[in-house]
Design a protein around this motif. Structure first.
Motif, mmCIF file in Angstrom:
data_model
loop_
_atom_site.group_PDB
_atom_site.id
_atom_site.type_symbol
_atom_site.label_atom_id
_atom_site.label_comp_id
_atom_site.label_asym_id
_atom_site.label_seq_id
_atom_site.Cartn_x
_atom_site.Cartn_y
_atom_site.Cartn_z
ATOM 1 N N ASP A 67 0.747 -1.557 0.157
ATOM 2 C CA ASP A 67 -0.136 0.429 0.359
ATOM 3 C C ASP A 67 0.092 1.082 0.080
ATOM 4 O O ASP A 67 0.422 2.290 -0.742
ATOM 5 C CB ASP A 67 -1.083 -0.014 1.342
ATOM 6 N N LEU A 68 1.542 0.924 0.958
ATOM 7 C CA LEU A 68 3.143 2.409 0.820
ATOM 8 C C LEU A 68 3.679 2.464 -0.863
ATOM 9 O O LEU A 68 3.685 3.678 -1.387
ATOM 10 C CB LEU A 68 4.085 2.013 1.857
ATOM 11 N N GLN A 69 3.881 1.335 -0.952
ATOM 12 C CA GLN A 69 4.810 1.448 -2.492
ATOM 13 C C GLN A 69 3.445 1.770 -3.436
ATOM 14 O O GLN A 69 3.816 2.688 -4.569
ATOM 15 C CB GLN A 69 5.219 0.461 -2.648
ATOM 16 N N THR A 70 2.357 1.629 -3.155
ATOM 17 C CA THR A 70 1.612 2.278 -4.376
ATOM 18 C C THR A 70 0.887 3.919 -4.345
ATOM 19 O O THR A 70 1.381 4.310 -5.214
ATOM 20 C CB THR A 70 -0.449 1.548 -4.448
ATOM 21 N N ALA A 71 0.939 4.416 -3.157
ATOM 22 C CA ALA A 71 0.864 5.019 -2.821
ATOM 23 C C ALA A 71 2.516 6.741 -3.358
ATOM 24 O O ALA A 71 1.563 7.639 -3.675
ATOM 25 C CB ALA A 71 0.356 5.877 -1.122
ATOM 26 N N TYR A 72 3.002 5.575 -2.991
ATOM 27 C CA TYR A 72 4.209 6.844 -3.383
ATOM 28 C C TYR A 72 4.158 6.670 -4.788
ATOM 29 O O TYR A 72 4.176 7.878 -5.484
ATOM 30 C CB TYR A 72 5.654 6.649 -2.930
ATOM 31 N N GLU A 73 3.848 5.641 -5.310
ATOM 32 C CA GLU A 73 4.512 5.519 -6.949
ATOM 33 C C GLU A 73 2.787 6.760 -7.633
ATOM 34 O O GLU A 73 3.185 7.451 -8.566
ATOM 35 C CB GLU A 73 4.499 4.309 -6.968
ATOM 36 N N GLY A 74 1.647 7.341 -6.978
ATOM 37 C CA GLY A 74 0.536 7.260 -7.458
ATOM 38 C C GLY A 74 0.349 8.482 -7.206
ATOM 39 O O GLY A 74 -0.223 9.232 -7.685
#
Length: 428
Positions: free
Chosen positions: A52-59
């Motif tokens: 979830d953290l990686q998805t949030a950062y990449e978004g």
């Protein structure tokens, strides 16, 4: 030059030595406490949280929520050792997550949590340790305390830094930083590396070991917009001539707005704390355990005194400066330290390190054999490597008090191995 650390005879704030008297009654200690705590963990990252953290950062999301707490996301540089920094300074925590040097699905040093001075002041040591663990559990499982670093500080009113302060400060680590104007500001959880004023602030030592600082705290607090908090702390100290019940909220405090307050600060890297843990024994001869903040607190006064001895202001080659004597004798953190002999030591050798010693020793002897060096020379070089303790453990020889035993055993071993290499052609 050999320096001694003799102390002056004192009566209260008056220090006397031969024909010299120094009166320190103008000094007032306004605060002594913990300024920064950094807790390290060995752990496994929760896969769903990391995803979830990686998805949030990449978004390109600025914020990330876990456990009902909002965090500001920052991608970190490799210099920090962690890939993500999550900040919530409203509750006073910064989380550094996912080691650059280990895979996410392996248990490793994936987590470090830093705590601000404001939050430290709101908790008891036991409650703060529990709260840090609670925050850690939001991100990781199989949590193991891997070490703790700490900044301890004393704030002083009435301190005038002498012009020869730098020359008279005897330090084992002589890495120094001195600036004569406000030229650089690096504020991160009060890990202050800001040097203010004309020769009024100093930093000695390395941030990766033990660092010692003296600086203008009022100027730094104004710069970092924390002056309101620190004035609230300093304002709790009653004036020296006040005889009433200060607990009733009488406004007669030692600190007045506009006063200059200097901070004397010792910053202990977690590696130094670990060395004290390995080198300090309790009454039963066991190494003390210092893995988290709660473990550390009973030893803070002893660590403070160690720092003052490690960076010592001398009055002369024989006597320490009265200021330093006062800092050693009068400043206490939480409670007196246990009656222990505090010393630093490297991590005791393990079976894994025995294998490393075996590989290193074998390769060294093979290379020396190819060079046709004499065994006595090889042994002398091996003993100058700084690994005498590891070699003593490898050969099951006591190092202290039996130094000749290690030399004899090692010489016999080296002679045998070198002859084997030469006769078998390995050293050809």
């Amino acid at each position: 030059m050999r320096y001694e650390n003799k102390r002056w005879h004192r009566e209260g704030s008056v220090f006397m030595m031969e024909n010299k008297t120094v009166d320190l009654s103008g000094l007032r200690y306004l605060h002594s406490g913990v300024d920064t705590v950094k807790q390290l963990y060995n752990c496994l990252i929760r896969p769903d949280v990391l995803q979830d953290l990686q998805t949030a950062y990449e978004g390109s999301d600025q914020f990330f929520t876990v456990g009902g707490i909002d965090w500001l996301i920052t991608r970190s540089s490799k210099a920090s050792g962690y890939q993500f920094i999550l900040k919530n300074l409203d509750i006073g925590f910064v989380v550094l997550l996912k080691s650059f040097y280990a895979e996410a699905d392996l248990s490793a040093s994936h987590l470090k949590i830093e705590v601000t001075p404001q939050t430290i002041s709101e908790y008891s040591p036991e409650a703060l340790t529990a709260e840090i663990d609670r925050i850690a559990a939001l991100f990781c499982v199989q949590l193991v305390h891997a070490g703790v670093s700490v900044h301890i500080a004393t704030d002083v009113k009435g301190l005038v830094i002498p012009s020869d302060f730098e020359a008279r400060l005897v330090a084992k680590a002589k890495r120094q930083y001195k600036f004569n104007s406000i030229s650089n500001a690096q504020i991160a959880l009060n890990e202050t590396a800001v040097i203010y004023g004309s020769g009024q602030s100093y930093t000695f030592g390395s941030a990766g070991a033990l660092q010692f600082c003296v600086y203008d705290k009022t100027a730094e607090a104004i710069k970092s917009d924390k002056i309101g908090f620190w004035e609230g702390v300093w304002g709790k100290v009653p004036r020296a001539d006040f005889d009433g019940d200060f607990s009733e909220g009488n406004p007669i405090s030692e600190y007045e707005q506009g006063d200059t307050v200097h901070r004397i600060e010792a910053r202990f890297h977690h590696s130094v704390i670990n060395q004290f843990s390995w080198g300090t024994k309790d009454a039963e001869g066991r190494s003390v355990s210092i893995k988290n903040y709660s473990d550390l607190v009973p030893h803070l006064t002893a660590l403070w005194q160690y720092a003052l001895n490690n960076f010592r202001l001398q009055h002369s080659t024989s006597y320490i400066d009265p200021l330093w004597q006062s800092l050693i004798e009068d400043v206490q953190y939480f409670c007196p330290s246990p009656d222990l002999l505090y010393k630093r030591a490297h991590k005791p050798p393990s079976e894994c390190s025995r294998r490393n010693v075996a590989f290193w020793l074998g390769n060294q002897i093979k290379l020396y054999s190819r060079g046709r060096f004499k065994p006595e020379y090889v042994v002398s070089r091996l003993l100058e490597s700084g690994l005498q303790a590891d070699l003593a453990h490898y050969f099951n020889v006591k190092l202290y008090g039996e130094s000749e035993a290690l030399y004899s055993v090692l010489l016999e071993f080296v002679k045998d191995k070198m002859q084997t290499h030469l006769l078998s052609g390995v050293a050809a």
